[in-house]
Design a protein around this motif. Structure first.
Motif, PDB file in Angstrom:
ATOM      1  N   UNK A  95       0.663  -1.238  -0.242  1.00 44.95           N
ATOM      2  CA  UNK A  95      -0.040  -0.004   0.086  1.00 44.95           C
ATOM      3  C   UNK A  95       0.842   1.258  -0.039  1.00 44.95           C
ATOM      4  N   UNK A  96       0.486   2.228  -0.849  1.00 48.12           N
ATOM      5  CA  UNK A  96       1.073   3.402  -0.619  1.00 48.12           C
ATOM      6  C   UNK A  96       0.186   4.723  -0.994  1.00 48.12           C
ATOM      7  N   UNK A  97       0.220   5.557   0.187  1.00 50.21           N
ATOM      8  CA  UNK A  97      -0.810   6.715   0.092  1.00 50.21           C
ATOM      9  C   UNK A  97       0.173   8.012   0.373  1.00 50.21           C
ATOM     10  N   UNK A  98      -0.542   8.911  -0.134  1.00 46.00           N
ATOM     11  CA  UNK A  98       0.182  10.555   0.300  1.00 46.00           C
ATOM     12  C   UNK A  98      -0.893  11.178   1.004  1.00 46.00           C
ATOM     13  N   UNK A  99      -0.631  12.118   1.986  1.00 44.90           N
ATOM     14  CA  UNK A  99      -1.267  13.078   2.594  1.00 44.90           C
ATOM     15  C   UNK A  99      -0.491  14.371   2.764  1.00 44.90           C
ATOM     16  N   UNK A 100      -1.192  15.591   2.628  1.00 42.62           N
ATOM     17  CA  UNK A 100      -0.468  16.808   2.855  1.00 42.62           C
ATOM     18  C   UNK A 100       0.014  16.953   3.991  1.00 42.62           C
ATOM     19  N   UNK A 101       1.216  17.591   4.304  1.00 40.25           N
ATOM     20  CA  UNK A 101       2.031  17.484   5.734  1.00 40.25           C
ATOM     21  C   UNK A 101       1.108  18.685   6.370  1.00 40.25           C
ATOM     22  N   UNK A 102       0.531  19.880   5.845  1.00 40.34           N
ATOM     23  CA  UNK A 102      -0.347  20.797   6.432  1.00 40.34           C
ATOM     24  C   UNK A 102       0.646  21.867   7.185  1.00 40.34           C
ATOM     25  N   UNK A 103       2.115  21.682   6.554  1.00 43.80           N
ATOM     26  CA  UNK A 103       3.082  22.526   7.183  1.00 43.80           C
ATOM     27  C   UNK A 103       3.236  23.687   6.329  1.00 43.80           C
ATOM     28  N   UNK A 104       3.671  22.848   4.861  1.00 42.58           N
ATOM     29  CA  UNK A 104       3.908  24.125   3.798  1.00 42.58           C
ATOM     30  C   UNK A 104       3.162  23.323   2.532  1.00 42.58           C
ATOM     31  N   UNK A 105       2.517  24.376   1.698  1.00 49.20           N
ATOM     32  CA  UNK A 105       1.810  23.801   0.581  1.00 49.20           C
ATOM     33  C   UNK A 105       2.913  23.243  -0.511  1.00 49.20           C
ATOM     34  N   UNK A 106       2.003  22.076  -0.923  1.00 55.18           N
ATOM     35  CA  UNK A 106       2.448  21.075  -1.877  1.00 55.18           C
ATOM     36  C   UNK A 106       3.645  20.285  -1.408  1.00 55.18           C
ATOM     37  N   UNK A 107       3.617  19.853  -0.045  1.00 52.62           N
ATOM     38  CA  UNK A 107       4.365  18.941   0.615  1.00 52.62           C
ATOM     39  C   UNK A 107       3.599  17.975   1.141  1.00 52.62           C
ATOM     40  N   UNK A 108       4.034  16.511   1.187  1.00 51.12           N
ATOM     41  CA  UNK A 108       3.304  15.558   1.356  1.00 51.12           C
ATOM     42  C   UNK A 108       4.099  14.449   2.421  1.00 51.12           C
ATOM     43  N   UNK A 109       3.285  13.752   3.210  1.00 49.55           N
ATOM     44  CA  UNK A 109       3.773  12.544   3.972  1.00 49.55           C
ATOM     45  C   UNK A 109       3.515  11.448   3.003  1.00 49.55           C
ATOM     46  N   UNK A 110       4.399  10.471   2.675  1.00 50.40           N
ATOM     47  CA  UNK A 110       4.031   9.210   2.248  1.00 50.40           C
ATOM     48  C   UNK A 110       3.984   8.076   3.023  1.00 50.40           C
ATOM     49  N   UNK A 111       2.928   7.306   2.879  1.00 50.27           N
ATOM     50  CA  UNK A 111       2.772   6.148   3.862  1.00 50.27           C
ATOM     51  C   UNK A 111       2.748   5.064   3.118  1.00 50.27           C
ATOM     52  N   UNK A 112       3.713   3.893   3.499  1.00 49.33           N
ATOM     53  CA  UNK A 112       3.992   2.727   2.927  1.00 49.33           C
ATOM     54  C   UNK A 112       3.861   1.587   3.565  1.00 49.33           C
ATOM     55  N   UNK A 113       3.243   0.604   3.366  1.00 50.20           N
ATOM     56  CA  UNK A 113       3.170  -0.751   4.079  1.00 50.20           C
ATOM     57  C   UNK A 113       3.905  -1.657   2.926  1.00 50.20           C
ATOM     58  N   UNK A 114       4.838  -2.445   3.753  1.00 48.18           N
ATOM     59  CA  UNK A 114       5.659  -3.406   2.929  1.00 48.18           C
ATOM     60  C   UNK A 114       5.404  -4.701   3.727  1.00 48.18           C
ATOM     61  N   UNK A 115       5.529  -5.913   2.665  1.00 51.50           N
ATOM     62  CA  UNK A 115       5.400  -6.959   3.107  1.00 51.50           C
ATOM     63  C   UNK A 115       6.804  -7.511   3.549  1.00 51.50           C
TER      64      UNK A 115
END
Length: 275
Positions: free
Chosen positions: A222-242
């Protein structure tokens, strides 16, 4: 006594998931959101939190993801999945054809939208903070009909008009068990590891991270992105690994990724739920 926070009130699917972990001596503590459950861990008010993280119909539970990214002192140590279907309930003696206000959680609303359109076309949707809270709204007269777990009807003295309601019979929700400063579970041979990271905002930055996993044969489930809410156009990326964080390939990939990220944190490593 071991305190376990979950999205309340009593009667939610999250409470059912929390109880399924069978934690010895557990006292279950209802809170108003996944963020509140994880904040209670940070504050030392509870030992564990159980939060929905992914739904097979509506995708990622973004409130949980955002809260996990902001919770530095906790990690995921377990997971479980529940098949999701709803009961349709009203106050005793009220007919569905006279209902005007329909309450449930917004994620649940997506899972019963077709059924509601066919059977309750006259209702206005009122979002609730949880499915059990929707049942409470009906009991208090703030809504006429709710979609919620059957137990919520028992808790609030409501009448059930339909059971097993779900637009997709395969609907499932995955819940995670989060602990404060957890001891890392031992590898089982069928594990999952989750990370969150940030990269520079430049061409190829994300690809360079992902290639470290591909080069070592580590499967990203799984991979998802979410805005950091700290600066415009910056993201946290969430990755699940097997795989487990101690597996050689996973450990090597995580070490290599550090060179391509501006921040990275392991959210946990734990046994995958049985399917």
């Amino acid at each position: 006594m071991t305190r376990v926070a979950y999205l309340g009130p009593a009667g939610t699917f999250t409470e059912e998931a929390a109880r399924s972990f069978r934690i010895d001596g557990a006292q279950y503590v209802p809170v108003e959101s996944p963020a509140a459950a994880l904040a209670a861990i940070d504050a030392g008010d509870v030992d564990y939190a159980v939060c929905a993280i992914e739904n097979s119909v509506d995708g990622a539970v973004t409130t949980t993801m955002d809260a996990l990214a902001a919770t530095a002192s906790a990690g995921i140590v377990g997971e479980t999945e529940l098949a999701i279907a709803f009961a349709i309930m009203t106050r005793p003696g009220q007919s569905l054809d006279r209902a005007k206000r329909f309450a449930t959680h917004p994620v649940a609303q997506q899972q019963v939208k077709r059924w509601v359109g066919e059977n309750l076309p006259q209702v206005e949707f009122i979002p609730a903070s949880s499915n059990a809270a929707a049942a409470e709204m009906v009991a208090n007269g703030d809504a006429d009909v709710a979609a919620a777990p059957e137990r919520a009807a028992d808790l609030h003295g409501l009448e059930i008009h339909a059971r097993g309601v779900a637009d997709l019979g395969t609907a499932r929700t995955r819940f995670v068990l989060v602990a404060k400063q957890p001891a890392q579970p031992a590898p089982t041979g069928d594990d999952r590891t989750a990370i969150v990271f940030r990269t520079k905002n430049e061409p190829g930055a994300l690809v360079r991270v992902l290639q470290e996993f591909a080069a070592r044969g580590v499967d990203m489930t799984r991979i998802e992105s979410r805005p950091t809410r700290e600066e415009p156009n910056t993201y946290d990326f969430f990755v699940d690994l097997a795989g487990h964080a101690d597996d050689a390939a996973v450990a090597s990939a995580l070490e290599a990724c550090a060179a391509h990220t501006t921040a990275m944190r392991q959210l946990g490593t734990w046994p995958r739920t049985a399917r």
